[in-house]
Design an enzyme around this catalytic site. Structure first.
Site, PDB file in Angstrom:
ATOM      1  CG  HIS A  92      -1.284   5.379  -0.276  1.00 58.39           C
ATOM      2  ND1 HIS A  92      -1.936   5.941   0.803  1.00 58.39           N
ATOM      3  CD2 HIS A  92      -2.144   4.478  -0.790  1.00 58.39           C
ATOM      4  CE1 HIS A  92      -3.136   5.401   0.927  1.00 58.39           C
ATOM      5  NE2 HIS A  92      -3.279   4.498  -0.021  1.00 58.39           N
ATOM      6  CG  ASP A  93       6.355   6.977  -3.070  1.00 60.83           C
ATOM      7  OD1 ASP A  93       6.418   8.180  -2.726  1.00 60.83           O
ATOM      8  OD2 ASP A  93       7.265   6.423  -3.711  1.00 60.83           O
ATOM      9  CG  ASN A 135      -0.365   8.819   2.799  1.00 57.93           C
ATOM     10  OD1 ASN A 135      -0.746   7.837   2.172  1.00 57.93           O
ATOM     11  ND2 ASN A 135       0.114   9.904   2.208  1.00 57.93           N
ATOM     12  CG  HIS A 145      -8.058  -4.068  -1.582  1.00 54.21           C
ATOM     13  ND1 HIS A 145      -9.159  -3.330  -1.941  1.00 54.21           N
ATOM     14  CD2 HIS A 145      -7.067  -3.167  -1.375  1.00 54.21           C
ATOM     15  CE1 HIS A 145      -8.860  -2.039  -1.947  1.00 54.21           C
ATOM     16  NE2 HIS A 145      -7.592  -1.922  -1.608  1.00 54.21           N
ATOM     17  NE  ARG A 199      -3.732   2.088   2.637  1.00 60.49           N
ATOM     18  CZ  ARG A 199      -3.875   2.783   3.766  1.00 60.49           C
ATOM     19  NH1 ARG A 199      -3.157   2.446   4.836  1.00 60.49           N
ATOM     20  NH2 ARG A 199      -4.712   3.791   3.850  1.00 60.49           N
ATOM     21  CG  ASP A 214       8.781  11.417  -5.342  1.00 59.51           C
ATOM     22  OD1 ASP A 214       7.927  10.843  -4.629  1.00 59.51           O
ATOM     23  OD2 ASP A 214       8.806  12.646  -5.493  1.00 59.51           O
TER      24      ASP A 214
END
Length: 341
Positions: A77-78, A108, A206, A73, A85
């Site tokens: 999200h990054d 986050n 998931h 995850r 990065d």
């Protein structure tokens, strides 16, 4: 053309027509960024790097299997904010005031695994100081964590550079939320050069995840503001969740396995639950509101696990190329939580 051909093989000609425009854009994105990464980027500058990372993951994830989903995850999200990065790792500092970094943003706040990445970084830094980026570490750790849970391996071309900017607002604007409908999901993914095939496949992560009650309790207690239940959620499953898990509407502590029974094993069971209207998030249920996406899920469920594994790996590799920093862009951080200056 390769992208279109893959979609035809996996999803059928109807799905190819649906995602034609998005798929063309994705092809350009892959061609443009693929040349900037390379497999074995550290073969000469830090030849033991990938082996050291893999060894650490294989040693520790079996003792904390829930971290596999968390690290996967984190990679997702990054990549959705400023590209892959490692900007999600940056701490609040004097140059990044309170509540301004990605890791302090609401999407986050439940992300875990920062200490795990720091420990990996320390090992790699001891071997080759200032060589391996935190962005590459996240990508490699995500892949290796999936492998440990019985999932597929895939190629992780490296050479990413670490970003210097981290902004909480950008996380809110770019990370797709658990309450997104199909239209919002496809738009969010298309903005990153990812198509509907990628959306369905990446949602398969998931299968080893968990969801906090706050992320879906509105589906149980107050879906449209009149104390009702989401009609896209199986009523028996909803009743059990209210009785045994999310027993109050505003439970901020309890979490539920996305794939009960095998949430520590990377498999196809998540998709089976989605087809039974037992996906936890509204965004899970949204995948069944589009006939072509739903048909793709049925194809995956009825096919061999190897089909899903191969396609998931392709989607992950593609996501790992979103909005890259390479060459002289960004930096190679000495500590993943802090920029070098």
């Amino acid at each position: 053309m390769a992208e279109e051909e893959q979609n035809r093989l996996i999803m059928g000609s109807t799905m190819v027509q649906l995602i034609g425009v998005i798929g063309i854009l994705s092809c350009f994105a892959v061609v443009f960024t693929q040349a900037q990464l390379q497999t074995g980027f550290y073969d000469h500058s830090c030849p033991k790097a990938e082996k050291l990372i893999m060894q650490f993951v294989h040693e520790h994830i079996p003792n904390a299997p829930s971290l596999a989903a968390a690290l996967l995850r984190m990679h997702f999200h990054d990549c959705f904010v400023r590209g892959c990065d490692a900007s999600i790792l940056l701490n609040v500092t004097s140059t990044n005031p309170s509540n301004s970094t990605e890791r302090t943003s609401p999407p986050n706040l439940s992300v875990r695994g920062f200490d795990f990445i720091d420990r990996v970084k320390a090992i790699v830094e001891a071997e080759c100081p200032g060589v391996v980026s935190c962005a590459d570490i996240i990508a490699l750790v995500a892949r290796d964590s999936v492998v440990v849970t019985g999932g597929p391996s895939w190629s992780v071309p490296t050479g990413r550079r670490d970003g210097k900017i981290s902004n909480a607002t950008e996380s809110l604007l770019n990370i797709p939320g658990p309450n997104f409908n199909f239209s919002r999901l496809t738009t969010s993914f298309a903005n990153k050069g990812l198509n509907i095939t990628d959306l369905v496949l990446l949602s398969g992560a998931h299968t080893i995840g968990i969801g906090h009650c706050t992320s879906f309790s509105n589906r149980l207690y107050n879906f449209t503001g009149v104390g009702d239940e989401d009609p896209l959620l199986d009523s028996e499953y909803a009743a059990n969740l209210r009785k045994f898990k999310c027993t109050v509407p505003n439970d901020t502590v309890t979490f539920v396995e996305m794939d009960p029974g095998s949430f520590r094993t990377f498999d196809l069971d998540y998709y089976k639950l989605v087809l039974k209207r037992r996906g936890l998030f509204q965004s899970d249920a949204a995948l069944t509101t589009d006939s072509n996406a739903k048909d793709f899920i049925v194809r995956l469920v009825n096919g061999p696990p190897s089909l899903f594994f191969k396609a998931f790996g392709h989607a992950m590799e593609k996501m790992g190329r979103v909005d890259l920093k390479t060459g002289t862009q960004g930096e190679i951080r000495k500590q993943c939580a802090l920029t070098n200056n």
